[in-house]
Design an enzyme around this catalytic site. Structure first.
Site, PDB file in Angstrom:
ATOM      1  N   TYR A  16     -10.662  -5.753  -4.198  1.00  0.00           N
ATOM      2  CA  TYR A  16     -10.017  -6.150  -2.950  1.00  0.00           C
ATOM      3  C   TYR A  16     -10.884  -7.210  -2.275  1.00  0.00           C
ATOM      4  O   TYR A  16     -12.031  -6.965  -1.905  1.00  0.00           O
ATOM      5  CB  TYR A  16      -9.850  -4.967  -2.003  1.00  0.00           C
ATOM      6  CG  TYR A  16      -8.746  -4.001  -2.361  1.00  0.00           C
ATOM      7  CD1 TYR A  16      -7.747  -4.322  -3.279  1.00  0.00           C
ATOM      8  CD2 TYR A  16      -8.685  -2.742  -1.753  1.00  0.00           C
ATOM      9  CE1 TYR A  16      -6.741  -3.434  -3.592  1.00  0.00           C
ATOM     10  CE2 TYR A  16      -7.674  -1.846  -2.056  1.00  0.00           C
ATOM     11  CZ  TYR A  16      -6.701  -2.189  -2.977  1.00  0.00           C
ATOM     12  OH  TYR A  16      -5.710  -1.298  -3.272  1.00  0.00           O
TER      13      TYR A  16
ATOM     14  N   LEU B 168       5.326   1.611   3.858  1.00  0.00           N
ATOM     15  CA  LEU B 168       6.275   0.846   4.675  1.00  0.00           C
ATOM     16  C   LEU B 168       6.858  -0.326   3.896  1.00  0.00           C
ATOM     17  O   LEU B 168       7.440  -1.244   4.488  1.00  0.00           O
ATOM     18  CB  LEU B 168       5.593   0.365   5.967  1.00  0.00           C
ATOM     19  CG  LEU B 168       5.126   1.498   6.887  1.00  0.00           C
ATOM     20  CD1 LEU B 168       4.432   0.945   8.129  1.00  0.00           C
ATOM     21  CD2 LEU B 168       6.296   2.394   7.302  1.00  0.00           C
TER      22      LEU B 168
END
Length: 318
Positions: A67, A213
């Site tokens: 990341y 989401l």
């Protein structure tokens, strides 16, 4: 914040895992894509977000070595050192640390990447260490043996896999003792419901849901006939969500919006509550871009759904 104990078993830790984790994939980048390293949240923004999450009772941080090309782990390490507190940690390995670098799950690479992750995080162990993807080039027993050795040495509390199908998880369970699988799962991404979630329930494997989401789709930020907001996932890394750009999706979101309004809760809060009401889901990994984006977590926890309500929402957003 509610916690669920990891079920003891062969090589299985009795540690607990938090119901909600802070996803740190946008610290210094946008996930593991080298072309976005150095973008995403700045270090100051990441530190502020971790402060807000900790104050909200979120004490499990989820990251990966790639990341931001290591920037995410570095930011978490600096936060730990400067705040004097220690969150539970999940990190992962598979993807290259920079364009053209090596990747995969060779045993020697797993050991090397774990040492580097611990150095960046400034800790001597992490609670969970995950294979970030399936590696067809390396036999699973070899990879999982390296994870098991790290567990024996105490540098990880437990190990698991991510982005695995049901068949791949079944193979991993035959080759080792993975305790968790982390996959994309939400009201708009339910492909794991048919095979993987039942397998996890049957084998007592903890299911960790990222993308709850759906890249912002379940927040209501994307509107029919309107351009995507600047800086949103659909303007940065839209590939995983291009299939959602349909009239059926917008119709489903309209129904979710109406159901959320009737409960006086945000769409995002209701979408998270739907996941929390599924006893097969151990943890939800949320990836807010700003501290205020944590509000739906509190909404979801304070507005639990019954099984009937969950089923109703699931049908409405099918």
């Amino acid at each position: 914040m509610a916690r669920i104990a990891l079920t003891p078993g062969p090589r299985r830790s009795a540690r607990t895992i938090a119901r909600i984790a802070l996803g740190c994939g946008n610290f210094g980048g946008i996930g593991s894509a080298p072309e976005f390293f150095g973008q995403g949240l700045s270090e100051d923004q990441a530190l502020a977000l971790m402060d807000a999450a900790w104050q909200a009772g979120i004490t499990h941080f989820d990251t990966a070595d790639a990341y931001g090309g290591g920037r995410s782990e570095l930011a978490i390490g600096r936060w730990i050192a400067s705040r004097g507190v220690r969150p539970q940690l999940t990190t992962k390995t598979f993807n290259p640390m920079q364009a053209g670098a090596d990747h995969g799950l060779r045993p020697e690479r797993i050991a090397r990447q774990l040492r580097a992750s611990l150095d960046r995080l400034g800790v001597d162990h992490v609670e969970l260490y995950l294979a970030h993807d399936f590696d067809p080039q390396v036999p699973l027993p070899e990879s999982l043996s390296a994870f098991g050795q790290a567990q024996d040495e105490g540098t990880i509390g437990g190990y698991g896999v991510s982005n695995f199908s049901a068949l791949q998880l079944a193979a991993a369970l035959s080759a080792g003792t993975p305790q968790a699988v982390q996959n994309s799962h939400s009201l708009l991404a339910r492909h794991d419901e048919l095979e993987l979630l039942p397998l996890c329930a049957d084998q007592a494997v903890h299911y960790l849901a990222f993308g709850p989401l759906a890249g912002g789709w379940l927040t209501g930020k994307y509107r029919r006939g309107e351009p995507f907001p600047v800086g949103s996932r659909m303007t940065q890394r839209p590939e995983p969500y291009r299939g959602l750009v349909t009239g059926d999706t917008f119709d489903a979101l309209d129904r979710l919006r109406s159901m959320a309004a009737s409960r006086e809760i945000s769409m995002a809060g209701l979408a998270l509550a739907w996941l929390l009401a599924d006893e097969r889901v151990t943890q939800i990994v949320v990836g807010p871009g700003r501290p205020e984006h944590l509000a739906p977590v509190g909404e979801a926890l304070s507005h639990p759904l019954t099984a009937l309500e969950r089923a109703e929402i699931g049908r409405a957003v099918a």
